[in-house]
Design an enzyme around this catalytic site. Structure first.
Site, short mmCIF file in Angstrom:
data_model
loop_
_atom_site.label_atom_id
_atom_site.label_comp_id
_atom_site.label_asym_id
_atom_site.label_seq_id
_atom_site.Cartn_x
_atom_site.Cartn_y
_atom_site.Cartn_z
CB SER A 183 -0.93 0.01 1.21
OG SER A 183 -0.17 0.09 2.40
CG HIS A 211 -4.15 -1.67 -1.18
ND1 HIS A 211 -4.82 -0.47 -1.27
CD2 HIS A 211 -3.76 -1.77 0.12
CE1 HIS A 211 -4.83 0.14 -0.10
NE2 HIS A 211 -4.20 -0.63 0.76
CE LYS A 242 -7.62 -0.87 1.81
NZ LYS A 242 -7.12 -1.96 2.67
C1 LIG Z 1 -7.16 -2.45 4.05
C2 LIG Z 1 -6.43 -3.71 4.25
C3 LIG Z 1 -6.87 -4.66 5.18
C4 LIG Z 1 -8.03 -4.40 6.10
O1 LIG Z 1 -9.24 -4.51 5.43
P1 LIG Z 1 -10.58 -4.19 6.23
O2 LIG Z 1 -11.63 -4.94 5.51
O3 LIG Z 1 -10.77 -2.71 6.18
O4 LIG Z 1 -10.39 -4.67 7.62
C5 LIG Z 1 -6.19 -5.85 5.26
N1 LIG Z 1 -5.10 -6.10 4.49
C6 LIG Z 1 -4.64 -5.19 3.62
C7 LIG Z 1 -3.44 -5.51 2.78
C8 LIG Z 1 -5.28 -3.97 3.47
O5 LIG Z 1 -4.81 -3.07 2.62
#
Ligand SMILES: *Cc1c(COP(=O)(O)O)cnc(C)c1O
Length: 396
Positions: A183, A211, A242
């Protein structure tokens, strides 16, 4: 509180003194490319709204209709009375999309990662984790009794060394785990090479594609599609928070036995409420859009390419790649201050971006992370670049 309040206040003061206090901005509109905050209107370049589905009209309609058809809440964990047919439909659709036998929903991907290691690995086993993996993977690994190994970010020589080490330690099962896309850099994991190494050592591979799902790879199926290893990854985790609508919820998609065992043993599945009906329906619609249409992906790619091209022309230093996460680098000792001043100046011009510095990224590698969305127009992208240039002139 017997003096604890004072201790906590001192800790907060220290965070403030270190310049690390995080302040929430209060948004007064739906999530989108154009938002308003209590401080004014802004073009938004810091959401994970890659496909622009967070406020897509079809997604909103699907969620609204689900309120009438399926009600507001489940008031139950999944296995007692918290599973509607649509929960299973979504799990099947996710599995089909990412190319696994089945999947299982969790309240979040944080919970999915919190669940998987403890269920899959015992003290006889080992996990090898990329050093830059997401916090939820780190926590999930801590919750398991597996022996822990770590390799340098995307470093295949180090991964090989750690695989050797698990062998020497006599580990029974070995699981390699990596983010599909990192990220802070927008770099993809070298999944083909990782799968080759896993095969050589008889290890399993897990990819957290939070991501990537929905927009990376030709059909948006994820980093494993982009790397040509869709049939070689054992466990995929991901989020509905996301690109896939940005509501909430996460999943583990994997072999049938993995999913079945998670349903028996995964603590966040057994002891936390089911994903709300309207969120399930909205996420299903978002997944259908991501699956059935290349258009949002095409617009997203065009925006990312245009941004990278214009910023490079304007003399900014970017990390290379094709991901819609575009880090604009401010290297050196003065970089952290500069990045944060430029981000502040840009907000004054109505463009919302976030600066990151140590300890979130390595010392001397401060950056402003720009996240493109299919919801951005070409004019939005150009306005962002213009704001970068104007802010740089202002800050000097
Ligand atoms: C955003 C993210 C998470 C967490 O996801 P949520 O559903 O918001 O808990 C987990 N792993 C990665 C790599 C992320 O970017």
């Amino acid at each position: 509180m017997y003096g604890v309040k004072e201790q906590l206040r001192a800790e907060l003061d220290q965070i403030e003194a270190d310049g690390l206090t995080k302040h929430e901005r209060l948004i007064t509109t739906p999530q989108s490319s154009h938002i308003a905050t209590t401080a004014g209107e802004a073009l938004n370049f810091c959401a994970n709204n890659y496909l622009g589905l967070a406020n897509h009209p079809d997604v909103v309609v699907a969620a609204r209709e689900a309120l009438d058809e399926w009600g507001f809440g489940m008031a139950s964990v999944r296995f007692i009375c918290g599973t509607q047919t649509q929960h299973r439909d979504l799990e099947k659709a996710i599995a089909d999309f990412v190319g696994t036998e089945d999947s299982i929903l969790f309240p979040s991907c944080f919970d999915a990662n919190g669940a998987i290691f403890e269920v899959l690995l015992t003290a006889e086993d080992a996990v090898i984790s990329d050093e830059l993996n997401h916090a939820s993977i780190i926590d999930g690994v801590r919750l398991s009794k597996a022996q822990r190994f770590r390799y340098k970010n995307r470093d295949l020589a180090d991964l090989r060394a750690q695989l050797e080490a698990t062998k020497e330690a006599g580990a029974r099962r070995v699981l390699i785990v990596t983010d599909g896309a990192f990220s802070m850099d927008g770099y993809l994991a070298p999944l083909e090479e990782i799968c080759d190494l896993a095969e050589e050592f008889g290890a399993m591979v897990m990819v957290d594609d939070s991501h990537a799902t929905g927009f990376i790879g030709q059909g948006g199926r994820g980093s494993h599609e982009a790397c040509g290893v869709m049939d070689r990854v054992d466990v995929m985790t991901g989020t509905l928070g996301k690109a896939l609508g940005g509501g909430s919820g996460g999943y583990v998609a994997a072999h049938q036995e993995v999913v079945d065992l998670l349903k028996q043993r995964a603590r966040p599945y057994l002891f936390s409420n089911a994903v709300a009906p309207s969120v399930v329906a909205g996420s299903m619609k978002a997944l259908e859009i991501a699956r059935d249409s290349d258009e949002p992906r095409r617009v997203l790619r065009r925006n990312a390419e245009l941004f990278r091209e214009l910023m490079t022309e304007a003399g900014f230093e970017l990390l290379p790649g094709e991901h819609p996460i575009v880090p604009v680098m401010f290297p050196g000792e003065d970089g952290a201050r500069k990045a944060s001043q430029i981000a502040d100046a840009m907000l004054g011009k109505g463009v919302y971006v976030i600066a990151f510095s140590y300890p979130v990224v390595p010392k001397g590698k401060a950056r402003i992370r720009v996240q493109l969305s299919a919801a951005h127009s070409e004019d939005d992208v150009r306005a962002c670049v213009d704001a970068f240039v104007a802010a740089r002139d202002e800050v000097g």
